[in-house]
Design an enzyme around this catalytic site. Structure first.
Site, PDB file in Angstrom:
ATOM      1  N   GLY A 155       0.833  -1.187   0.000  1.00 48.17           N
ATOM      2  CA  GLY A 155       0.000   0.000   0.000  1.00 48.17           C
ATOM      3  C   GLY A 155       0.866   1.235   0.000  1.00 48.17           C
ATOM      4  O   GLY A 155       2.091   1.148  -0.173  1.00 48.17           O
ATOM      5  N   SER A 156       0.278   2.385   0.192  1.00 49.42           N
ATOM      6  CA  SER A 156       1.021   3.632   0.127  1.00 49.42           C
ATOM      7  C   SER A 156       1.825   3.847   1.408  1.00 49.42           C
ATOM      8  O   SER A 156       1.647   3.146   2.414  1.00 49.42           O
ATOM      9  CB  SER A 156       0.057   4.795  -0.088  1.00 49.42           C
ATOM     10  OG  SER A 156       0.772   5.976  -0.390  1.00 49.42           O
ATOM     11  N   GLY A 201       0.214   1.986   7.273  1.00 48.30           N
ATOM     12  CA  GLY A 201       0.188   1.160   8.481  1.00 48.30           C
ATOM     13  C   GLY A 201       0.558  -0.289   8.264  1.00 48.30           C
ATOM     14  O   GLY A 201       0.167  -1.154   9.061  1.00 48.30           O
ATOM     15  N   PRO A 254       7.865  -2.366   0.718  1.00 48.26           N
ATOM     16  CA  PRO A 254       7.921  -0.905   0.733  1.00 48.26           C
ATOM     17  C   PRO A 254       6.741  -0.285  -0.005  1.00 48.26           C
ATOM     18  O   PRO A 254       6.234  -0.828  -0.980  1.00 48.26           O
ATOM     19  CB  PRO A 254       9.232  -0.577   0.001  1.00 48.26           C
ATOM     20  CG  PRO A 254      10.011  -1.854   0.021  1.00 48.26           C
ATOM     21  CD  PRO A 254       9.013  -2.953   0.011  1.00 48.26           C
ATOM     22  N   HIS A 281       6.902   3.104  -1.094  1.00 42.41           N
ATOM     23  CA  HIS A 281       7.336   4.174  -1.976  1.00 42.41           C
ATOM     24  C   HIS A 281       7.659   3.644  -3.370  1.00 42.41           C
ATOM     25  O   HIS A 281       8.191   2.550  -3.531  1.00 42.41           O
ATOM     26  CB  HIS A 281       8.563   4.885  -1.398  1.00 42.41           C
ATOM     27  CG  HIS A 281       8.793   6.245  -1.981  1.00 42.41           C
ATOM     28  ND1 HIS A 281       9.405   6.421  -3.196  1.00 42.41           N
ATOM     29  CD2 HIS A 281       8.472   7.486  -1.532  1.00 42.41           C
ATOM     30  CE1 HIS A 281       9.474   7.714  -3.472  1.00 42.41           C
ATOM     31  NE2 HIS A 281       8.917   8.379  -2.474  1.00 42.41           N
ATOM     32  N   ASP A 311     -10.508   3.971  13.164  1.00 44.04           N
ATOM     33  CA  ASP A 311     -10.771   4.697  14.406  1.00 44.04           C
ATOM     34  C   ASP A 311     -10.605   6.203  14.230  1.00 44.04           C
ATOM     35  O   ASP A 311     -11.182   7.002  14.979  1.00 44.04           O
ATOM     36  CB  ASP A 311      -9.851   4.195  15.516  1.00 44.04           C
ATOM     37  CG  ASP A 311      -8.381   4.210  15.106  1.00 44.04           C
ATOM     38  OD1 ASP A 311      -8.059   3.663  14.032  1.00 44.04           O
ATOM     39  OD2 ASP A 311      -7.561   4.767  15.856  1.00 44.04           O
ATOM     40  N   LEU A 336      39.288   3.004 -28.909  1.00 40.55           N
ATOM     41  CA  LEU A 336      38.669   4.321 -29.016  1.00 40.55           C
ATOM     42  C   LEU A 336      38.707   4.847 -30.446  1.00 40.55           C
ATOM     43  O   LEU A 336      39.508   4.394 -31.269  1.00 40.55           O
ATOM     44  CB  LEU A 336      39.399   5.310 -28.098  1.00 40.55           C
ATOM     45  CG  LEU A 336      39.316   5.054 -26.593  1.00 40.55           C
ATOM     46  CD1 LEU A 336      40.283   5.981 -25.857  1.00 40.55           C
ATOM     47  CD2 LEU A 336      37.891   5.272 -26.096  1.00 40.55           C
ATOM     48  N   LYS A 356      42.283   1.665 -35.415  1.00 36.77           N
ATOM     49  CA  LYS A 356      41.676   0.354 -35.731  1.00 36.77           C
ATOM     50  C   LYS A 356      41.535   0.143 -37.234  1.00 36.77           C
ATOM     51  O   LYS A 356      41.957  -0.886 -37.779  1.00 36.77           O
ATOM     52  CB  LYS A 356      40.282   0.240 -35.079  1.00 36.77           C
ATOM     53  CG  LYS A 356      40.246   0.383 -33.590  1.00 36.77           C
ATOM     54  CD  LYS A 356      38.835   0.218 -33.043  1.00 36.77           C
ATOM     55  CE  LYS A 356      37.866   1.243 -33.601  1.00 36.77           C
ATOM     56  NZ  LYS A 356      38.225   2.637 -33.268  1.00 36.77           N
ATOM     57  N   SER A 373      33.070  -0.720 -30.542  1.00 42.12           N
ATOM     58  CA  SER A 373      32.447  -1.784 -29.718  1.00 42.12           C
ATOM     59  C   SER A 373      32.777  -1.582 -28.240  1.00 42.12           C
ATOM     60  O   SER A 373      33.543  -2.350 -27.665  1.00 42.12           O
ATOM     61  CB  SER A 373      32.870  -3.167 -30.193  1.00 42.12           C
ATOM     62  OG  SER A 373      34.258  -3.294 -30.354  1.00 42.12           O
TER      63      SER A 373
END
Length: 635
Positions: A33-34, A38, A114, A116, A170, A471, A476, A544
């Site tokens: 739940g949020s 609880g 959790p 969140h 309550d 690079l 290459k 690559s």
């Protein structure tokens, strides 16, 4: 009474207690739940009401409650569950907390997940084995975004038993009208996402109303207390007993030459000696001979049991195979549509190979770009090229070989899988197979009379892939071009695939994002493989940048056919050369996702050859590559 007699009675009581608990069924459920609905308080209350808290724990809880400055109550039950310091400081759940408790009728393992959004992956982890979900709603807040998100995930993960616990009643004066309003709002959303039924219970986790027993505070509520409902709700295993027999082989039990059994967890159905069985994916059939156990042979193997089976015939069966009812087999395929919950910190890269683990089956899988990403809050289908942390999307995936499966909705054990990063070995996604793609059943390998060995023999050479990586500006392409000239002069049959040239044709639709770079190398690897099938020596010159894709291409080739050459040139040297002016553009912000500047390069860890173009000329580097290539060819 002597201490011996006393100890004997205590031991007898303990033995009877353990035997009683052993016969009880076990339910796994989650609370979700949020934030601040609880969840942790409810679990703490369940532990308290079922007397699962020892005296020293109770004393510690009282001290912790005072230390945390709890107002208006003696005990803060959430502290029993929120174990992380960050959780107590913030008053939220971050990690998944598992707690055990039991009643006269049943044992329970509850996961406090959790609330969140950033911890969605933690919630999915807790829900993956749950029989039931308790979705909490704060009566003051009603149905919130996270309520919808977690309800969607609960439905997605195949949890059929849902309890809507409207908490903190309550604080709204136990208003029946407010309770009915929240239930109606949730019902409308449940209908939208496919939750067919749920049980709504008004509760107060703090006060204990309608938790262990019905409360006088809600005389208008005629349903069960939460704990009573948990004791009676059906388990996943009972539903799976009605389906055809399925067992993934975990271990081949071969203690001696006279016994060969196949051990695993029965995920669905039942089997008796004499029943027909089929082993997938091979499809070989036999009959069940025996179900041996510690206390002798059993008459029945059923869902939820870990058993050993023996066959009447000597057929091939090993770990990763799935034993099924011969007259009701599951499907076998290598291409699927699936839902993914992305759990990795780095985003999903379509085309990258991941390990897929489904039950005891482990294969290599590649994932396409998402068909769509799901906005869980609005249920919209969004266009997306990748998935980031906690995102949910529908994708196509293909495996390197056929696997036995069922849709996740029918059988989570044979439809639920995880994806594992091959380099870090980290779990990056949880997935649910929806169905096999039709093309996976309609495409077959065509046998060819002139094979790759015949092509290679005609050219009097062994096929090879020489993979130059480094690079931009490292040299290459220059070195690869010189190597091809030298091989051509030696009468070798070659072909050079150059990064820039390929992007003028085959890969002209690709950009330079990480996802596009992965797809670029995937395509080049497949082309290189086809060329080796033709008997050629293939030279490739590509930045690559990622180890995973270079490894993928290596694994496409036969052992010894892949030669990785790292053109090791420091960034500052490559940038100083800047033959194409690309580094200047990247530094000025005109060129995004440029390797070495704002996109990473992962150097090879164990290349076959390293050439340093700072100390070697291009000609010298080419000679070293040719020598290494011809030496490998002779071996």
């Amino acid at each position: 009474m002597s201490s011996y007699v006393t100890d004997s009675l205590i031991a007898e009581d303990i033995e009877q207690y353990l035997a009683l608990h052993e016969r009880k069924s076990l339910m796994r459920f989650i609370t979700c739940g949020s934030v601040d609905d609880g969840k942790s308080t409810l679990i703490g209350r369940l532990l308290y009401d079922t007397k699962m808290i020892f005296e020293d724990q109770l004393a510690g809880l009282e001290a912790d409650s005072k230390a945390m400055g709890t107002q208006g109550q003696e005990l803060d039950f959430a502290l029993l569950v929120d174990g992380l310091a960050a959780e107590r400081e913030q008053g939220i759940t971050i990690d998944v907390a598992y707690r055990f408790f039991a009643t006269e009728k049943r044992k329970f393992i509850v996961a406090d997940t959790p609330g969140h959004e950033q911890y969605t992956r933690n919630m999915v982890t807790g829900a993956s084995t749950a029989d039931l979900a308790v979705i909490l709603i704060d009566a003051r807040q009603g149905v919130l975004t996270q309520t919808r998100r977690h309800s969607y995930l609960v439905q997605l993960l195949g949890i059929r038993n849902v309890v809507l616990a409207v908490n903190k009643m309550d604080l709204v004066g136990w208003s029946e009208a407010r309770f009915r309003e929240i239930v109606a709002d949730y019902q409308a959303f449940a209908d939208l996402i496919g939750i067919k039924s749920f049980t709504a219970i008004p509760i107060s986790g703090l006060k204990g109303d309608n938790i262990a027993s019905l409360s006088a505070a809600s005389p208008w509520y005629q349903g069960p207390a939460l704990l009573s409902h948990l004791e009676e709700a059906p388990l996943h295993e009972s539903r799976m007993e009605e389906r055809p027999f399925r067992m993934a082989v975990q271990w081949v039990n071969r203690p001696n030459l006279n016994f060969r059994g196949f051990t695993g967890l029965v995920s669905s159905g039942q089997a008796r000696p004499g029943d027909g069985l089929r082993v997938l994916p091979s499809g070989k059939t036999t009959r069940l001979k025996e179900i041996p156990g510690m206390g002798g042979s059993a008459a029945l193997a059923r869902a939820g049991q870990s058993v050993t089976l023996t066959f009447e015939d000597e057929i091939d069966c090993s770990r990763g195979d799935v034993i099924v009812a011969s007259d009701a087999p599951c499907e076998v395929a290598d291409q699927f549509e699936a839902t993914l919950v992305w759990m990795g910190e780095a985003e999903m890269l379509p085309g990258r190979p991941y390990l897929l683990k489904l039950g005891t089956q482990v294969v290599t899988a590649t994932v396409t770009a998402p068909k769509y990403e799901v906005n869980v809050n609005t249920l919209e289908h969004l266009a997306s090229k990748t998935l980031s942390l906690n995102a949910i999307g529908v994708v196509n995936l293909s495996t390197d070989r056929a696997i036995a499966f069922e849709s996740f909705e029918d059988n989570p054990a044979l439809g639920g899988f995880i994806l594992i990063d091959r380099m870090s070995n980290a779990t990056v996604a949880a997935g649910m197979i929806r169905f096999a793609l039709r093309r996976s059943q309609n495409i077959h390998w065509q046998a060819l009379d002139v094979d790759r060995e015949a092509h290679a023999a005609l050219k009097n050479q062994r096929p090879k892939v020489v993979w130059f990586t480094g690079l931009s500006g490292s040299g290459k392409s220059t070195i690869a071009n010189l190597v091809e000239k030298k091989l051509h002069a030696l009468g070798k049959h070659t072909f050079l695939l150059d990064g820039d040239n390929i992007r003028h044709g085959l890969n002209r639709d690709l950009g330079f994002t990480d996802a596009d770079r992965v797809e670029n190398i995937r395509r080049v690897g497949e082309v290189a493989k086809l060329m080796t099938d033709a008997g050629l020596i293939v030279l490739t010159a590509f930045i690559s940048p990622f180890r995973a894709e270079r490894r993928m291409v290596r694994e496409l080739m036969a052992p010894g056919e892949f030669l990785e050459v790292w053109v090791s040139t420091p960034l500052e040297v490559a940038e100083a050369r800047d033959v194409k002016g690309l580094y200047k553009k990247a530094r000025s912000g005109q060129l995004k996702n440029f390797t070495g500047i704002d996109s990473p390069y992962e150097p090879p860890e164990t290349p076959e050859l390293v050439v340093d173009t700072v100390t070697l000329s291009a000609e010298e580097a080419a000679d070293r590559v040719v020598a290494a290539l011809l030496g490998a060819a002779e071996r």
